[in-house]
Scaffold this active site. Structure first.
Site, PDB file in Angstrom:
ATOM      1  N   LYS A  92      12.596   6.935  26.041  1.00  0.00           N
ATOM      2  CA  LYS A  92      12.420   6.285  27.348  1.00  0.00           C
ATOM      3  C   LYS A  92      13.706   6.430  28.141  1.00  0.00           C
ATOM      4  O   LYS A  92      14.807   6.460  27.570  1.00  0.00           O
ATOM      5  CB  LYS A  92      12.093   4.794  27.189  1.00  0.00           C
ATOM      6  CG  LYS A  92      11.299   4.223  28.348  1.00  0.00           C
ATOM      7  CD  LYS A  92       9.869   4.737  28.352  1.00  0.00           C
ATOM      8  CE  LYS A  92       9.023   4.068  29.406  1.00  0.00           C
ATOM      9  NZ  LYS A  92       7.608   4.443  29.274  1.00  0.00           N
TER      10      LYS A  92
ATOM     11  N   LYS B 204       0.832  -1.207   0.000  1.00  0.00           N
ATOM     12  CA  LYS B 204       0.000   0.000   0.000  1.00  0.00           C
ATOM     13  C   LYS B 204       0.867   1.258   0.000  1.00  0.00           C
ATOM     14  O   LYS B 204       0.556   2.239  -0.684  1.00  0.00           O
ATOM     15  CB  LYS B 204      -0.920   0.017   1.215  1.00  0.00           C
ATOM     16  CG  LYS B 204      -1.820   1.248   1.274  1.00  0.00           C
ATOM     17  CD  LYS B 204      -2.721   1.240   2.488  1.00  0.00           C
ATOM     18  CE  LYS B 204      -3.668   2.434   2.478  1.00  0.00           C
ATOM     19  NZ  LYS B 204      -2.950   3.726   2.538  1.00  0.00           N
TER      20      LYS B 204
END
Length: 558
Positions: free
Chosen positions: A183, A84
């Site tokens: 993080k 796609k």
């Protein structure tokens, strides 16, 4: 890489309607190539007709590398959506050039951009010295600032912060929050340090991040995580604002999850747990999914189990309990409790605050087995990563697994759950409530005004005049026969028209975000015939959005 297998979905738990849908439509859908869009427009048809599941061929161990685990899930989504992405490229390039471009950008998205490893000394209260280790990983800077929590744990490692940072990138993309993922972790057990020592560690860690350019309102914005909260975020904000951010009017936007007095936002503490509730709500009220699981829609009469009674577990438990579900077991690192008649979250919270543990709670019995294997409708793993593995997945009895924690399910366990028709609501969607409300707090700090302050009275007066106008219209038409016709709103409506508080706005925006993202995941799952594989659907959505940013921005210096 992943190997994809597809087969007709004839779930053992499904009711007659779901089985009928599978029988009627499996033949048509089985003729399609894997990952190809479905023609069915009704949710139940695409769900019941076909399912994809996968196995990680190169990584079969029961305790896989966490970052490799996330990369594997990424690969699964990328292989589904690649065609796609190639088709959607609006360039004059050949098919081969387009595919090379797509694969190149996917390779850019996947790895961690930066990992900072730190060590610094602190002097403890007894006069001894200790060297503290810490890390900050920035997975992606396709959007800035980067965003992600800071956790204090002896289990912190480079692999863990890289994995969690990558999850943050995809999590933000899934819920349309314009941040890159990051993080941090400090390798300590906070229970072994005094408050004074923890403040020293937090402030010094903040300075080390600042020196390396790993913190700032437009660069990298930490938040609370495991064993950190408002207190630590307040120390971080004060340290940054008092030093490197002294001349920055937006300095307090360098971190979120702060106390209200320091620029925090109402609703942030409960945001992740509330997001877990809304995430479950969106799927448990979807009849097409519930028919496959052999369940009735809604929370009423559903039982659930919570692993981890921290911030996420507590607030998830509170909201599910409030809407009619019954918590029958709670597990912590030091033990578990069980009561088939239900456990009240407020009573358990009060007991833990007083005694420091859930063990000994008088209205429940100790549970000796694995909390993950308790017979229930909904299992909420809200502790740490890799709790559901190839070893225990066959014994899990829940029909829905709601991933309140980050990465609680290994790829092998994920495959087993799909084979058993267990609905896994994935972490990168379900626990995104925290970063969503952190985004609202960040915007509040940049705008320097609380939500609702500029419009509160105007909205209240407008609603009052609207009701008054209705009343006067009715009196002009009918009043001559019966006098005045007072318009008396119900108590609930009165609260609503009085004007939305900051908490009301935050709660409403969070609910809308979780609902919209759930619909996107459901749509993608149907489009690619993924059935119950919501994790792959969520990764597909995240990859498409991150890819679009890279593709349209262009790739610099290549």
């Amino acid at each position: 890489m992943y190997r994809y297998l597809a087969k007709a979905l004839l779930p053992s738990r499904a009711g007659p309607a779901a089985l009928g849908s599978a029988a009627n439509h499996s033949a048509a859908l089985l003729g399609r190539g894997r990952g190809q869009p479905a023609a069915a427009s009704q949710p139940g048809l695409a769900l019941a007709a076909r399912r994809h599941y996968s196995e990680l061929v190169a990584d079969r161990e029961d305790d896989p590398n966490f970052f490799k685990m996330v990369e594997g899930f990424f690969d699964r989504g990328a292989s589904i959506v690649e065609d796609k992405l190639v088709k959607d490229l609006r360039t004059q390039e050949s098919e081969e050039q387009k595919r090379n471009r797509v694969r190149g950008i996917l390779r850019i998205i996947k790895p961690c951009n930066h990992v900072l490893s730190l060590s610094f000394p602190i002097r403890r209260d007894d006069g001894s010295w200790e060297v503290i280790e810490g890390y900050r990983a920035q997975h992606s800077q396709h959007r800035t600032p980067c965003k992600g929590g800071i956790r204090y744990s002896t289990d912190v490692s480079v692999d863990e912060v890289k994995a969690l940072a990558s999850l943050m990138t995809y999590k933000c993309a899934v819920v349309d929050v314009p941040f890159g993922g990051a993080k941090a972790g400090v390798k300590i057990n906070p229970k072994n340090y005094t408050e004074n020592e923890l403040e020293k560690i937090t402030r010094r860690f903040t300075m080390e991040l600042a020196k390396k350019g790993f913190i700032g309102p437009g660069v990298d914005v930490p938040a609370p995580d495991m064993n950190t909260g408002e207190r630590e975020m307040s120390w971080i904000a004060d340290t940054y604002a008092s030093t490197i951010g002294h001349y920055d009017i937006n300095a307090h936007a360098c971190v979120t999850g702060k106390p209200i007095s320091q620029g925090g936002i109402h609703g942030r503490i409960s945001a992740t747990g509330r997001g877990v509730f809304h995430g479950i709500e969106n799927f448990i009220n979807e009849a097409s999914y519930m028919s496959i699981l052999g369940m009735t829609p809604g929370f009423r009469d559903k039982t659930f189990v919570v692993q981890g009674f921290g911030n996420v577990g507590l607030h998830s438990m509170r909201y599910l309990h409030r809407f009619g579900a019954k918590c029958i077991a709670v597990g912590e690192s030091d033990g578990s409790i069980w009561n088939p008649d239900g456990i009240d979250p407020k009573e358990l919270e009060d007991f833990k605050l007083q005694h420091g543990s859930i063990l000994g709670f008088p209205k429940a019995k100790p549970y000796e087995g694995s909390i993950l294997e308790v017979d229930c409708d909904i299992l909420i793993p809200a502790a740490t990563e890799k709790q559901l593995t190839k070893s225990n997945a066959p014994r899990v009895k829940a029909k829905i697994i709601a991933e309140g924690a980050n990465g609680p399910t290994t790829p092998e366990a994920d495959k087993i759950f799909l084979e058993r028709n267990i609905l896994v609501i994935p972490d990168l969607y379900l626990n995104a409530g925290g970063v969503t409300v952190s985004y609202f707090e960040w915007l509040k700090n940049l705008n320097h005004v609380s939500y609702g302050r500029l419009t509160f009275k105007y909205e209240r007066d407008s609603n009052y005049h609207l009701l008054l106008s209705v009343q006067e219209s009715l009196e002009r038409k009918f009043g001559k026969h019966g006098g005045t016709i007072p318009i008396v709103p119900t108590a609930e409506f009165q609260d609503s028209i009085s004007g939305a508080s900051e908490k009301d706005i935050v709660h409403s925006a969070l609910a809308y975000t979780m609902e919209r993202s759930a619909r996107q995941i459901m749509h993608t799952a149907m489009k690619y015939n993924l059935g119950l594989d919501l994790r792959t659907a969520a990764y597909v959505n995240a990859i498409e959005k991150v890819f679009k940013v890279y593709s349209e921005a262009g790739v610099t210096f290549t």
